[in-house]
Write a protein that holds these residues in place. Sequence first.
Motif, mmCIF file in Angstrom:
data_model
loop_
_atom_site.group_PDB
_atom_site.id
_atom_site.type_symbol
_atom_site.label_atom_id
_atom_site.label_comp_id
_atom_site.label_asym_id
_atom_site.label_seq_id
_atom_site.Cartn_x
_atom_site.Cartn_y
_atom_site.Cartn_z
ATOM 1 N N LYS A 131 0.854 -1.197 0.000
ATOM 2 C CA LYS A 131 0.000 0.000 0.000
ATOM 3 C C LYS A 131 0.886 1.243 0.000
ATOM 4 C CE LYS A 131 -4.136 1.823 0.283
ATOM 5 N NZ LYS A 131 -4.777 2.236 1.479
ATOM 6 N N SER A 132 0.599 2.152 -0.937
ATOM 7 C CA SER A 132 1.321 3.420 -1.012
ATOM 8 C C SER A 132 0.306 4.525 -1.252
ATOM 9 C CB SER A 132 2.354 3.398 -2.145
ATOM 10 O OG SER A 132 3.037 4.633 -2.226
ATOM 11 N N ASP A 133 0.077 5.325 -0.244
ATOM 12 C CA ASP A 133 -0.968 6.354 -0.319
ATOM 13 C C ASP A 133 -2.297 5.671 -0.655
ATOM 14 O OD1 ASP A 133 1.046 8.157 0.239
ATOM 15 O OD2 ASP A 133 1.364 8.686 -1.854
ATOM 16 N N ASN A 214 7.225 9.290 -3.424
ATOM 17 C CA ASN A 214 6.371 8.722 -2.370
ATOM 18 C C ASN A 214 6.336 7.200 -2.391
ATOM 19 O OD1 ASN A 214 5.833 11.341 -1.689
ATOM 20 N ND2 ASN A 214 3.718 11.346 -2.394
ATOM 21 N N ASP A 215 6.238 6.623 -3.579
ATOM 22 C CA ASP A 215 6.151 5.161 -3.668
ATOM 23 C C ASP A 215 7.459 4.501 -3.233
ATOM 24 O OD1 ASP A 215 3.550 5.389 -4.545
ATOM 25 O OD2 ASP A 215 4.058 5.259 -6.666
ATOM 26 N N ASN A 218 7.484 4.775 0.585
ATOM 27 C CA ASN A 218 6.509 3.880 1.212
ATOM 28 C C ASN A 218 6.929 2.422 1.115
ATOM 29 O OD1 ASN A 218 4.760 5.886 2.104
ATOM 30 N ND2 ASN A 218 3.668 5.974 0.157
ATOM 31 N N LEU A 221 9.597 2.015 3.835
ATOM 32 C CA LEU A 221 8.996 2.013 5.177
ATOM 33 C C LEU A 221 8.251 0.711 5.446
ATOM 34 C CD1 LEU A 221 7.688 5.699 5.432
ATOM 35 C CD2 LEU A 221 9.801 4.722 6.354
ATOM 36 N N TYR A 222 7.641 0.147 4.413
ATOM 37 C CA TYR A 222 6.933 -1.131 4.565
ATOM 38 C C TYR A 222 7.887 -2.200 5.081
ATOM 39 C CZ TYR A 222 4.670 -5.512 3.224
ATOM 40 O OH TYR A 222 4.149 -6.790 3.224
ATOM 41 N N LYS A 252 13.603 11.016 3.311
ATOM 42 C CA LYS A 252 12.376 10.497 3.904
ATOM 43 C C LYS A 252 12.453 9.005 4.241
ATOM 44 C CE LYS A 252 9.605 13.877 1.371
ATOM 45 N NZ LYS A 252 8.507 14.105 0.397
#
Length: 417
Positions: A131-133, A214-215, A218, A221-222, A252
Amino acid sequence: MKKLLTLLLTIWFLLSFSQDRKEIGNTFIKTLLVDKNAEKAHSYFDSSVAGQIPVEQLKALPEQLQGQIGALKNVLEVNNEGNIYYYYTEFEKTKLDVQLTFGENNKLLGFFFVPHKTFEKHDEKTVLKIKSDAIELNGTLLVPPSNNKKRLVIFVHGSGAHDRDETIGENKPFKDIAEYLLTNGITSYRYDKRTYSYSETFNDQSTVEEETINDAVNAALYFKNLPDYKGYEIIILGHSQAAYLMPEIAKKAQVSKYIFMAGNARPLQDLLVEQYEYLHSLDQAKVPAEAVQEIKKQVAFLNSSKFNLNSPKSELPLGQSAAYWKYLKDYNQLNEVKKIQAPMFFAQGGRDYQVTEKDFNLWKNTLKNDKTAVFKFYPVLSHLFIAGSGKPSPKDYEIKGKVDEQFLKDLTQFILK
């Protein structure tokens, strides 16, 4: 060709409920591109959009394609992921996918051309959605069955609507690298780019944050938050545009290491002028002087005080929005890269005409006091890190090859160090 592969042709129309989806797609492709029956194709449009797509627009499409990629010869295979169907299609000059998206009651929602997406028989453990955004990244996770070195590499693409293998013609550089890493005990995750799987989510307010940054963050971070990957070194590998944006991704994501493959250190708009001039010198018929003057005019406007968030796309390079270019104008990759507190690996091919040794040397000079930064230059490698000879040109991408083994060895050494 690159513009064609990224061109979205959104077309809506009504189809018989009783038809099989696979056949609906085959019939539509044949009607429009082989029979060239625009009137019949137009008769399938939903009344809510029929008025927005003139018959004359459909009539022009086959001729436009003929000039770019030749006539349609054959549909080689059909695959699908849920409601999205991929018709792997052979044209006279190339092969690519005609991607059709179906909605309820077999209504076709989308129609556009994309690089070929390879469908392989994966074990369930290798297919992973993150899941990304507001979307899910569709990706492939490769985990060594033995000799696991507890390193995980996340792949991030260059510009354009790329699949997880970063397919360009018959070449799949990300797949080559991931499979080599697997044989050396290194786990990897590569995913289909947002603009490839969810092109409808990218609009005039979108920037490279939505396109790329962002992707990548993310995905990192996952895995950082997943108990199964506790104790792993997580590494982000960025190619071309992603390497250019790596300092922002790093800020980030905060992972263990970063890999820059052919990342531009100069502003993107400056590279565009250089690329157009080079391509013009190779083939004045394909890139005429007028095209070079137009890109120079657009870049000059972008770099001037007249540019603002209300500037029309028609006056800007690549047809991208003012919001997109505003972000890049405010971004200073050379300042930001000095803030990265982790080992970095910079790789550059000498036969790369898109990103050149000038960029490589800018990164190198900026980080000359960073003892953890590694710089490797490969004289005979292209932008895809595939060996070649002669004067570099777009034709190099049409020649099937494999990512260079020496580069793979150097990359592996850096990852495992």
